[in-house]
Design a protein around this motif. Structure first.
Motif, short mmCIF file in Angstrom:
data_model
loop_
_atom_site.label_atom_id
_atom_site.label_comp_id
_atom_site.label_asym_id
_atom_site.label_seq_id
_atom_site.Cartn_x
_atom_site.Cartn_y
_atom_site.Cartn_z
N GLU A 189 45.55 44.16 45.18
CA GLU A 189 45.92 42.98 44.41
C GLU A 189 44.96 41.82 44.71
N ASP A 190 44.57 41.68 45.97
CA ASP A 190 43.60 40.64 46.33
C ASP A 190 42.28 40.85 45.58
N LEU A 191 41.78 42.07 45.61
CA LEU A 191 40.48 42.35 45.00
C LEU A 191 40.53 42.20 43.48
N ILE A 192 41.64 42.59 42.86
CA ILE A 192 41.78 42.42 41.41
C ILE A 192 41.79 40.94 41.06
N GLY A 193 42.53 40.14 41.83
CA GLY A 193 42.54 38.70 41.60
C GLY A 193 41.17 38.07 41.81
N TYR A 194 40.46 38.56 42.81
CA TYR A 194 39.11 38.06 43.09
C TYR A 194 38.15 38.38 41.93
N LEU A 195 38.18 39.61 41.44
CA LEU A 195 37.31 39.98 40.32
C LEU A 195 37.66 39.18 39.07
N ASP A 196 38.94 38.96 38.84
CA ASP A 196 39.36 38.16 37.69
C ASP A 196 38.81 36.74 37.79
N TRP A 197 38.83 36.17 39.00
CA TRP A 197 38.29 34.82 39.22
C TRP A 197 36.79 34.78 38.96
N ARG A 201 35.13 32.63 35.42
CA ARG A 201 34.23 31.48 35.50
C ARG A 201 33.16 31.52 34.43
N PHE A 202 32.88 32.70 33.90
CA PHE A 202 31.87 32.86 32.85
C PHE A 202 32.47 33.38 31.56
N GLU A 203 33.79 33.21 31.43
CA GLU A 203 34.52 33.64 30.22
C GLU A 203 34.27 35.11 29.92
N MET A 204 34.34 35.93 30.98
CA MET A 204 34.05 37.36 30.84
C MET A 204 35.22 38.24 31.26
N ARG A 205 36.42 37.69 31.24
CA ARG A 205 37.59 38.48 31.64
C ARG A 205 37.73 39.74 30.78
N GLU A 206 37.44 39.60 29.51
CA GLU A 206 37.62 40.73 28.59
C GLU A 206 36.58 41.82 28.79
N ALA A 207 35.57 41.57 29.62
CA ALA A 207 34.53 42.58 29.83
C ALA A 207 35.02 43.71 30.73
N LEU A 208 36.15 43.52 31.42
CA LEU A 208 36.65 44.52 32.37
C LEU A 208 38.10 44.84 32.03
N THR A 209 38.39 46.12 31.77
CA THR A 209 39.77 46.51 31.48
C THR A 209 40.60 46.47 32.75
N ALA A 210 41.91 46.39 32.59
CA ALA A 210 42.80 46.35 33.75
C ALA A 210 42.68 47.62 34.59
N VAL A 211 42.54 48.76 33.91
CA VAL A 211 42.41 50.03 34.64
C VAL A 211 41.10 50.06 35.43
N ALA A 212 40.02 49.55 34.82
CA ALA A 212 38.74 49.52 35.52
C ALA A 212 38.81 48.64 36.76
N ALA A 213 39.48 47.49 36.66
CA ALA A 213 39.64 46.61 37.82
C ALA A 213 40.41 47.30 38.93
N GLN A 214 41.42 48.07 38.56
CA GLN A 214 42.20 48.80 39.56
C GLN A 214 41.35 49.87 40.24
N VAL A 215 40.52 50.55 39.47
CA VAL A 215 39.66 51.59 40.04
C VAL A 215 38.64 50.97 41.00
N ILE A 216 38.03 49.86 40.60
CA ILE A 216 37.07 49.18 41.48
C ILE A 216 37.75 48.74 42.77
#
Length: 411
Positions: A189-197, A201-216
């Motif tokens: 959860e920490d790492l997902i929140g960190y990646l989202d932050w 900052r560059f309006e790129m949230r949509e570049a990463l799917t939720a599943v991809a963030a979980q895998v990373i």
């Protein structure tokens, strides 16, 4: 395809954050709350790649935005190494000074800053590389008093075992109290929140799917640096494959690409094929002088950063240098110089340049330094200058305003 066109350089997205703009999750907030209480020694302990260094810089800013922050990071082998590093942070040159002169200059600097009502923080990082003789100098500095109270507060980032060093000592810093906080390994959860932050900052949230963030997050093993690298590689593949979003499949490709790179590094050395051109730059050096005296000779690599910060490959301590002032990029054809938006610029053979091809015996003027380029085996050709896109993974630091005080003046 519109989302892909909005992507900025992944290296820019994951550049080192500044102390006033960092991600703060629940663990980081708890650490700041604990360490904000009065104490002379504050220890932030935990595993590597847990964000300790950046968090300490943020803590110093939070404790007192007007404080003086001196930084010392390992490896340091002796007192001279510690003193030179701290004088560099204070923008005071240490060259041509004896150990006693450096210590006296730093003591005067600290006491005068305290007389101005400013707190002085000493941040010590990568403590595993600081040898006993260097620690003795840090302890000596902590014994400096101002109005019968400790003049310096210390913030230390290190593994859990670091606490034993301070608890075992019976004098000095314990007079002002000691606080410690242990950071745990980052959760998914920490790492997902960190990646989202990072991406937001560059309006790129949509570049990463939720599943991809979980895998990373799962593959990063609780390490922020690992999440940085894996997400950067995924974004690079996103651009190369001309896709809209990073999904789990792209992340798996990024893992394979990183594994292939690592395997290539681990392959045993073999004799080079003389029929093929070498893929490394020709051997080059910089002969660095100041006021007509040679102060250093540095080897050029594939990327050589120049500036006043200790994080550069070539550290040039002077208030007239930007933190990251310029970079020299090596290619099989030769070396290229690029000015990183520095305040005072770079002069090549008497002319100010932003980008240029370097040749043997060229002379660079950067602040008070002269850097003579030595590439004796290079046959100069008509190689074009690198395009800006090829340098996108060099993080450009914001220019720092020069202080009006002279280098030797302490006020």
């Amino acid at each position: 395809m519109g989302e892909a066109r909005k992507l900025v350089s992944p290296a820019r997205v994951f550049a080192r954050p500044t102390a006033d703009n960092i991600w703060l999750g629940p663990t980081q907030q708890a650490a700041l709350s604990q360490l904000s209480r009065p104490a002379q020694v504050r220890l932030l302990l935990g595993p590597s790649s847990s964000g300790k260094s950046t968090l300490l810089s943020h803590l110093a800013l939070r404790l007192d935005p007007n404080a003086v922050v001196l930084q010392c990071r390992g490896p340091k082998h002796d007192a001279m190494g510690v003193l030179a590093s701290l004088l560099l942070s204070a923008e005071l040159t240490a060259w041509e000074l004896s150990e006693i002169e450096q210590r006296n200059l730093l003591t005067v600097f600290v006491q005068q800053r305290r007389s101005q009502g400013r707190r002085v923080f000493l941040i010590v990082d990568e403590v595993h590389g600081i040898k006993p003789a260097a620690w003795e100098e840090i302890e000596r500095l902590l014994s400096v008093k101002y109005e019968k109270k400790p003049a310096i507060e210390i913030l230390v980032a290190g593994p859990t075992s670091t606490a034993q060093h301070f608890q075992a000592s019976e004098d000095g810093p314990r007079d002002g109290g000691l606080l410690a906080y242990n950071l745990s390994i980052a959760s998914s959860e920490d790492l997902i929140g960190y990646l989202d932050w990072r991406l937001a900052r560059f309006e790129m949230r949509e570049a990463l799917t939720a599943v991809a963030a979980q895998v990373i997050a799962r593959l990063s093993g609780g390490r922020y640096a690992a999440a940085d690298v894996l997400c950067q590689m995924s974004l690079l593949l996103l651009r190369q494959l001309n896709l809209d979003r990073v999904d789990a499949r792209v992340v798996r490709q990024a893992v394979a690409a990183l594994a292939a790179r690592q395997e290539a590094k681990l392959e045993p050395d073999s004799a080079p094929d003389t029929k093929d051109p070498l893929e490394t730059p020709p051997q080059g050096h910089l002969l660095i002088t100041k006021s007509g005296k040679v102060v250093a000779r540095s080897t050029l690599g594939q990327r050589t950063l120049l500036g006043r910060s200790e994080h550069n490959d070539v550290c040039l301590p002077s208030p007239y240098m930007s933190r990251h002032h310029a970079v020299i990029v090596g290619t099989p054809e030769g070396y290229y110089l690029v000015d990183l938006n520095s305040v005072n610029g770079v002069v090549l053979n008497g002319q100010r340049v932003e980008r240029a091809v370097l040749c043997d015996q060229d002379v660079l003027s950067i602040g008070p330094f002269r850097l003579k380029v030595q590439i004796p085996n290079l046959v100069a050709g008509d190689s074009p200058l690198p395009q800006a896109e090829s340098l996108a993974d060099t993080a450009v630091m914001p220019p720092q305003a020069d202080e009006s005080t002279a280098v030797w003046r302490v006020k």
